[in-house]
Enzyme design. Structure first.
Site, short mmCIF file in Angstrom:
data_model
loop_
_atom_site.label_atom_id
_atom_site.label_comp_id
_atom_site.label_asym_id
_atom_site.label_seq_id
_atom_site.Cartn_x
_atom_site.Cartn_y
_atom_site.Cartn_z
N ALA A 7 0.81 -1.23 0.00
CA ALA A 7 0.00 0.00 0.00
C ALA A 7 0.84 1.27 0.00
CB ALA A 7 -0.93 -0.02 1.21
N ALA A 8 1.73 1.41 0.98
CA ALA A 8 2.45 2.68 1.13
C ALA A 8 3.38 2.92 -0.06
CB ALA A 8 3.25 2.67 2.43
N GLU A 31 10.05 -5.09 -4.75
CA GLU A 31 9.17 -5.84 -3.86
C GLU A 31 9.73 -7.25 -3.69
OE1 GLU A 31 6.61 -5.65 -1.78
OE2 GLU A 31 6.60 -7.83 -1.61
N CYS A 41 -5.05 -7.18 5.18
CA CYS A 41 -6.20 -7.27 6.10
C CYS A 41 -7.23 -8.25 5.60
CB CYS A 41 -6.87 -5.92 6.25
SG CYS A 41 -5.73 -4.55 6.19
N ASN A 301 -1.82 3.73 3.12
CA ASN A 301 -2.23 4.35 1.86
C ASN A 301 -2.11 5.86 1.92
OD1 ASN A 301 -3.38 2.63 -0.41
ND2 ASN A 301 -4.20 1.59 1.38
N TYR A 422 -31.39 10.95 11.05
CA TYR A 422 -32.40 10.16 11.75
C TYR A 422 -33.51 9.76 10.79
CZ TYR A 422 -36.75 9.14 14.02
OH TYR A 422 -37.94 8.55 14.34
N ARG A 438 -25.02 12.30 25.92
CA ARG A 438 -25.87 12.87 26.98
C ARG A 438 -25.48 12.27 28.32
NH1 ARG A 438 -32.07 11.92 25.88
NH2 ARG A 438 -31.49 9.91 26.77
#
Lengths: 451, 451
Positions: A7-8, A31, A41, A301, A422, A438
């Site tokens: 990825a990186a 690589e 993953c 990434n 909602y 809350r």
């Protein structure tokens, strides 16, 4: 030049190419393995048969990258970096050589943590870091009957579930009292129940003292610290990872306090013209202020993109991490962001917590699933420091709302005022996030009288 | 004293009671209908049979509120408020009378918009505002065959789907070219397709000119502005609502520019000791800066809570709205937050847009569903002004992440750096929100060269 083709590294290469054409900048990508740009993953889901083909895990093949103007050399390991001569030494099945560079991106990823116990390097002990690791593990599981997973972290649990799906007997050993130590124990307890619900044996508060080997030298089980012997045909390392910095360290690229390669916001190492990105670097945690290594594809990434833009002459920064993560075990979903209780204490925060149970839709709708939220709010200020979610289908991804609240340093009182979506199929009229805010605000207020 | 026994009124009453006991403060709640604290938003799902019982929609009955120390008087309509004498006049089946008050909360809700056309008040024309409305509509649908829904807003489409579930022939008439005008037309087009997929006839770009009545005076269909005659046994009003301010206006409680009752951040009207909350008040839109009426249960609950806390001697404020909303038609989910393109233009913003298609999970996972995001970002600043989502299962609730980004005035470049949750079952490694932010940022940068 890029070392590391996942990825990186490939994000960096692709972004640099977008800004500078092949005539302007040659880009060589080394690589070690066969594949580029794959989803590590996703390996547990391929092993478990949820994903049909190994190829599905590859977002972009070497051929596709080459068509995009990148000189990708798979099966080629970089063995040394000479920063003075500005060359790397490489080795492949065909031989070895050197390649010069002007700019270098180090994206060497991570390696599985291995407890320093006898037998840990024996054949039959598998990591799950690379696609090649995954291929080797999957082959090893064919014909196996019993698996021991060492470590009950994210990957450990995902591999355990995958092995159960394949009908194998699975034992997970973890030193902590609940699996996935980045969750508070009360949340982790739900994970433990879910894992046990899969008929996975969970050996907690116990580590691995030794990997037993047979006459052929292959792993045949483990012995735990408490002396339990757990036979196994395959041992999987699920203890998490550490940054793969051997190459950088040997070359003299400075590491940070966390052990990852030290980088600035633009992903520059402390060596001019040398960049680093992905699992091998450290990042700033926006709440604790500390440098941490978080090995996660989403960061890799983003960091690779940032490195590539900057290397290509643009400007971009990586904004840091707040510890957001999610996983599922069977139909139990868990997610977290910010600091856990232990992390908040370690960072010096005093805080109150609130736990609420709600549903993912209006309670009267069919398909309403239970969801539990735990919030950590700083004393006095009420600043949201962290959140954890555990629930059934549709629960985990809701952590993003709390992650963005944490990111913006919102207080729980401010969260309580948010205009969230909602409709009865999507949430109760008081969204679970608002209910939790809350209750946390009430806890902050109750605590104020004691400050 | 509280006038109106649904979300806003009863939240206010309950919060005031929490802070001041029955010996300290008597609380009388007048409700014209039979029920208190019910979910008007759930009515379409009850009519469609998704929710089994009308009782499921009631969060708290009058008896439960009475047990909590509130003097709830259902079936009792307040006909006038005398602010000088500090009394309200009421009327019920049993008679009429007056009741004095020190403090008053006006929570009279909303009434369906009725186009001023002949026949609109005929029997057989139904609103869906109150639970009693829902009961009446459901009864009217028994034995009906053809329904015309006037207006393709959220409730209009939800009612249309419910009527199709009951096997009725349904036509929706809307003056706009796409349904639910708070979405951009390109997003609304997906809604139109989904509605047509239910075999609902959609008559767009056409309004209702007349409600036809039969010899018995009952509605028997409508005639559209273009002259089409659409027969119907039942006509449902789905044009949205307007604040029910008749009582407040007659009493001399000042209204705001939007037509809703003017309130400050603590939900105080301009009359000392008189509070207002819910669908009848106007709120501040945090992006346009304008006063708007947004009739939504989530705001009503929050505003009622704020009014009750303040009335009870505490301190709380309502932080405003940003236009977040969601709904679904069959298995198509849509959601929005912030400003639509038309709203942004009206508010004077110049902006760029980005549209991206992604999936709700990693693309290689089974169960990956398509999701499309549209972002509006301000020119130069890149500030996220609005977002719209259309997709399949698991799409809509992701609007909350963007809502919180809008709430915090984040730029799309900042959104791109967010630490959102990632695991293959929950999102691609580039979360759809991040992909959209990345594309929007590119659009902002491309536009900069033309500024």
């Amino acid at each position: 030049m890029v070392v590391g083709g996942d990825a990186a590294g490939m994000s960096a290469a692709a972004q640099a190419r977008r800004r500078r054409g092949p005539d302007d900048l040659g880009i060589v990508c080394f690589e070690r393995g066969r594949a580029t740009s794959y989803s590590a993953c996703g390996i547990p889901y391929w092993i478990g048969g949820v994903v049909g083909s190994e190829d599905d895990l590859v977002a972009r093949t070497p051929e596709q990258h080459r068509a995009g103007g990148l000189d990708v050399r798979t099966g080629t390991e970089v063995t040394a970096v000479d920063l003075d001569r500005r060359v790397v030494a490489w080795r492949s099945a065909d031989g070895k050589g050197e390649e010069p560079f002007d700019s270098l991106v180090i994206a060497t990823g991570s390696v599985p943590m291995r407890p320093p116990v006898p037998g840990i390097d024996a054949p039959g002990v598998h990591g799950v870091q690379t696609l090649d690791d995954g291929v080797a593990l999957r082959a090893a599981l064919d014909g196996a009957r019993r698996v021991v997973v060492v470590g009950g972290g994210y990957i450990g649990l995902e591999i355990a579930e995958a092995c159960r799906t394949r009908g194998l007997a699975v034992t997970v050993v973890d030193r902590a009292a609940t699996p996935v130590g980045t969750f508070d124990p009360d949340v982790g307890a739900f994970l433990a129940d879910a894992v046990r619900g899969l008929d996975v044996e969970l050996v907690l508060s116990d580590g691995v003292a030794e990997v037993l080997t047979g006459p052929d030298g292959r792993a045949r089980g483990v012995v735990t610290a408490s002396g339990r012997e757990l036979p196994a045909d395959v041992v999987v390392l699920g203890l998490g990872v550490r940054p793969n910095v051997a190459l950088a360290r040997a070359a003299g690229v400075p590491l940070g306090p966390s052990g990852g390669i030290a980088v600035d916001a633009r992903m520059r190492t402390q060596v001019p013209g040398v960049w680093a990105a992905g699992d091998c670097v450290e990042s700033t945690h926006r709440l604790s202020g500390q440098r941490v290594v978080v090995a996660l594809g989403t960061h890799a990434n983003k960091q690779g993109r940032v490195a590539g833009i900057n290397l290509g002459g643009g400007y971009a920064t990586f904004a840091g991490v707040i510890g957001t993560a999610a996983t599922k075990v069977c139909d139990l979903e868990v997610a977290r962001t910010g600091l856990s209780s232990a992390e908040a204490e370690a960072a010096g925060y005093a805080f109150v917590t609130a736990v609420v149970d709600s549903t993912t839709t209006a309670g009267y709708m069919p398909g309403a699933e239970p969801i539990r939220l735990k919030l950590l709010a700083e004393r006095r200020s009420g600043r949201l420091l962290g959140a954890q979610i555990v629930g059934r289908h549709g629960s985990a991804k809701r952590i993003d709302a709390l992650a963005i609240a944490v990111w913006n340093a919102m207080s729980v009182d401010e969260v309580l005022g948010l205009d969230l979506s909602y409709a009865p199929p999507f949430s109760p009229v008081w969204d679970p996030v608002l209910i939790a805010a809350r209750k946390a605000q009430e806890a902050v207020e109750a605590d104020l009288s004691t400050c």
